[in-house]
Scaffold this motif. Sequence first.
Motif, PDB file in Angstrom:
ATOM      1  N   SER A   5      55.321  31.518  24.733  1.00  0.00           N
ATOM      2  CA  SER A   5      54.894  32.393  23.651  1.00  0.00           C
ATOM      3  C   SER A   5      53.732  33.299  24.065  1.00  0.00           C
ATOM      4  N   LEU A   6      53.106  33.019  25.194  1.00  0.00           N
ATOM      5  CA  LEU A   6      52.000  33.849  25.665  1.00  0.00           C
ATOM      6  C   LEU A   6      52.530  35.122  26.322  1.00  0.00           C
ATOM      7  N   PRO A   7      51.772  36.212  26.188  1.00  0.00           N
ATOM      8  CA  PRO A   7      52.225  37.461  26.818  1.00  0.00           C
ATOM      9  C   PRO A   7      52.340  37.304  28.330  1.00  0.00           C
ATOM     10  N   LEU A   8      53.309  37.945  28.895  1.00  0.00           N
ATOM     11  CA  LEU A   8      53.570  38.007  30.338  1.00  0.00           C
ATOM     12  C   LEU A   8      54.120  36.718  30.944  1.00  0.00           C
ATOM     13  N   THR A   9      54.215  35.637  30.187  1.00  0.00           N
ATOM     14  CA  THR A   9      54.665  34.380  30.775  1.00  0.00           C
ATOM     15  C   THR A   9      56.062  34.508  31.382  1.00  0.00           C
ATOM     16  N   LEU A  10      56.984  35.090  30.654  1.00  0.00           N
ATOM     17  CA  LEU A  10      58.353  35.187  31.165  1.00  0.00           C
ATOM     18  C   LEU A  10      58.425  36.086  32.393  1.00  0.00           C
ATOM     19  N   GLU A  11      57.650  37.191  32.396  1.00  0.00           N
ATOM     20  CA  GLU A  11      57.634  38.058  33.570  1.00  0.00           C
ATOM     21  C   GLU A  11      57.017  37.347  34.769  1.00  0.00           C
ATOM     22  N   GLU A  12      55.973  36.563  34.542  1.00  0.00           N
ATOM     23  CA  GLU A  12      55.319  35.838  35.630  1.00  0.00           C
ATOM     24  C   GLU A  12      56.241  34.780  36.226  1.00  0.00           C
ATOM     25  N   ARG A  13      57.075  34.184  35.409  1.00  0.00           N
ATOM     26  CA  ARG A  13      58.005  33.178  35.933  1.00  0.00           C
ATOM     27  C   ARG A  13      58.945  33.761  36.968  1.00  0.00           C
ATOM     28  N   GLY A  14      59.287  35.031  36.803  1.00  0.00           N
ATOM     29  CA  GLY A  14      60.131  35.671  37.795  1.00  0.00           C
ATOM     30  C   GLY A  14      59.451  35.757  39.156  1.00  0.00           C
ATOM     31  N   GLU A  15      58.129  35.890  39.152  1.00  0.00           N
ATOM     32  CA  GLU A  15      57.386  36.004  40.406  1.00  0.00           C
ATOM     33  C   GLU A  15      56.943  34.657  40.951  1.00  0.00           C
ATOM     34  N   TRP A  16      56.458  33.776  40.066  1.00  0.00           N
ATOM     35  CA  TRP A  16      55.836  32.526  40.499  1.00  0.00           C
ATOM     36  C   TRP A  16      56.730  31.305  40.355  1.00  0.00           C
ATOM     37  N   GLY A  17      57.777  31.387  39.561  1.00  0.00           N
ATOM     38  CA  GLY A  17      58.619  30.226  39.301  1.00  0.00           C
ATOM     39  C   GLY A  17      58.313  29.658  37.927  1.00  0.00           C
ATOM     40  N   ASP A  18      59.060  28.646  37.542  1.00  0.00           N
ATOM     41  CA  ASP A  18      58.928  28.038  36.215  1.00  0.00           C
ATOM     42  C   ASP A  18      58.352  26.625  36.344  1.00  0.00           C
ATOM     43  N   PRO A  19      57.052  26.460  36.115  1.00  0.00           N
ATOM     44  CA  PRO A  19      56.441  25.146  36.296  1.00  0.00           C
ATOM     45  C   PRO A  19      56.883  24.118  35.253  1.00  0.00           C
ATOM     46  N   SER A  20      57.437  24.574  34.130  1.00  0.00           N
ATOM     47  CA  SER A  20      57.840  23.621  33.101  1.00  0.00           C
ATOM     48  C   SER A  20      59.185  22.962  33.410  1.00  0.00           C
ATOM     49  N   SER A  21      59.984  23.575  34.287  1.00  0.00           N
ATOM     50  CA  SER A  21      61.291  22.977  34.574  1.00  0.00           C
ATOM     51  C   SER A  21      61.509  22.643  36.049  1.00  0.00           C
ATOM     52  N   ASP A  25      57.919  24.217  41.783  1.00  0.00           N
ATOM     53  CA  ASP A  25      57.138  25.367  41.314  1.00  0.00           C
ATOM     54  C   ASP A  25      55.806  24.901  40.742  1.00  0.00           C
ATOM     55  N   ALA A  26      55.817  23.822  39.976  1.00  0.00           N
ATOM     56  CA  ALA A  26      54.576  23.305  39.381  1.00  0.00           C
ATOM     57  C   ALA A  26      53.586  22.903  40.471  1.00  0.00           C
TER      58      ALA A  26
END
Length: 97
Positions: A5-21, A25-26
């Motif tokens: 829900s935070l701004p830019l989170t979804l865009e950042e996941r494309g660059e850094w990966g998804d630490p929640s899944s 990546d975490a």
Amino acid sequence: MSDPSLPLTLEERGEWGDPSSDPEDAAAIAGYDPYANLGRAPHPLPPLLIHASEGDVRVPCTQSLRYVQRARRLAAAPQGGDGGRGPGEGKPCGGGG
């Protein structure tokens, strides 16, 4: 980055990966955390210059105060001490005193 829900989170996941899944990546993202990694180096910290601003809307200056407090605790702790992992006690910026 774990709160979509935070701004830019979804865009950042494309660059850094998804630490929640993805545990890999975490772990990779945790390796960049300057606060969590304090005290893990096999040598003492060099002299540091920490700059913080009351006007920084991305990083509250209390985070910088916590970092400085922990770095000082690590520098003063004898070998085998608490590792500077106590709770943060920084005052809000501009709080005086």
